[in-house]
Design an enzyme around this catalytic site. Structure first.
Site, PDB file in Angstrom:
ATOM      1  N   GLY A 222     -79.460  -8.844  50.198  1.00 42.13           N
ATOM      2  CA  GLY A 222     -78.916 -10.196  50.182  1.00 42.13           C
ATOM      3  C   GLY A 222     -77.522 -10.241  50.789  1.00 42.13           C
ATOM      4  CG  ASP A 253     -89.690 -14.134  57.109  1.00 36.95           C
ATOM      5  OD1 ASP A 253     -90.122 -13.135  56.522  1.00 36.95           O
ATOM      6  OD2 ASP A 253     -89.962 -15.304  56.777  1.00 36.95           O
TER       7      ASP A 253
END
Length: 310
Positions: A222, A253
């Site tokens: 993250g 992605d």
């Protein structure tokens, strides 16, 4: 060329509210409809980067036609198997007041005949691709070992496979030793059955996957960056803190697209990790794949700190 596989595409409807009031009337401020599915997202990023690729998958019904039209409008090359089942639709709710995001995803469904046709198409196309991305969930009607089957087929042709999945399909595919896997923090913790607290824990998590025959592991963390490792070397990548422009959904992605792009060019492990992390961060800051450009990526790359762990 890079081939992306999306067995469970979706039409993603995104609605923006000030604040979601459960059990009450909600007024929508903005609405957006996008072609979704993890592999399709990867293809969109690669196309934006002007990297040759093709999206392969299964679609059907009105939603499938909309997805096909959307990709054509964005000049994303695709080769889809048409199904008698309607492609699923997902609802994503974003609250402006808190930046909270809620996802409501349908399951999706295909037939055994659809899978048979897909495998025939995959066998033909894999001959021309040296990098393959397998990502996302599986619809009903697909055996859990489908990714394992595709890895076998790709490796037979000398292609490198990037796997971005979870659950039973990930565990079965892992036995076939894909070239690269990209778990996030929660997924690697679930695999190990323990919390990741430091770089030593990240090294152990990567080693667990490398011991399965995987060549490269990229653990996404993250806003804390990422950890990329092979048998010989491992790097902790610290990305700069950026303001979330629209959403973090899709950053993973985008990272996979960066990994595929660099692996397809045979770049070094360190450069591959830095580029993928920079690309994902650029997506979060810009809020849209179409707003990512070379100058933004370079600025973020120059702000990234890299620590060699081993």
């Amino acid at each position: 060329m890079i081939l992306t596989v999306t067995l469970n595409p979706a039409l993603d409807k995104i609605i923006v509210l000030e604040c979601l009031k459960l059990g009450k009337l909600n007024r929508v401020k903005e609405t957006k409809v996008l072609a979704g599915g993890k592999g399709i997202n990867v293809s969109e990023v690669l196309t934006e980067l002007k990297i040759e690729n093709k999206a392969l998958g299964i679609i059907g019904g009105n939603n499938g036609r909309k997805i096909s039209s959307m990709l054509e409008n964005k000049e994303i090359k695709s080769d889809f198997i048409w199904s008698e089942f309607e492609t699923r639709q997902n609802l994503k709710i974003k609250e402006k007041s808190t930046n909270r995001e809620t996802e409501i995803n349908e399951t999706g469904r295909v037939s055994k005949e659809n899978i048979k046709d897909f495998l025939i198409t995959f066998d033909k196309i894999i001959e021309k691709n040296k990098t393959v991305v397998l990502s996302g969930s599986l619809p009903d009607g697909v055996e859990k070992d489908i990714y394992a089957q595709l890895i076998d087929k790709a490796k037979t042709k000398g292609a490198k496979v990037i796997l971005d999945s979870s659950g039973d399909e990930f565990k079965l595919a892992l036995k076939k030793s894909p070239y690269l896997v990209k778990p996030n923090l929660e997924e690697i913790e679930n695999l190990l059955g323990k919390k990741i607290n430091n770089n030593d824990d990240l090294k152990k998590g990567a080693k667990y996957l490398l011991d399965q025959g995987v060549k490269v592991v990229m653990i996404s963390l993250g806003d804390k960056g990422a950890f990329i490792a092979s048998e010989k070397e491992g790097y902790r990548i610290y990305t700069p803190q950026v303001k979330i422009s629209q959403t973090t959904v899709g950053a993973g992605d985008t990272m996979v697209a960066g990994l595929a792009a660099e692996i397809d060019k045979d770049e070094s492990l360190k450069d591959t990790g830095v580029f993928a992390a920079a690309l994902a961060t650029a997506f979060v800051e810009s809020g849209s794949i179409s707003k990512i450009d070379t100058s933004l990526i370079e600025r973020i790359k120059n702000s990234i700190k890299v620590e060699k762990i081993y």
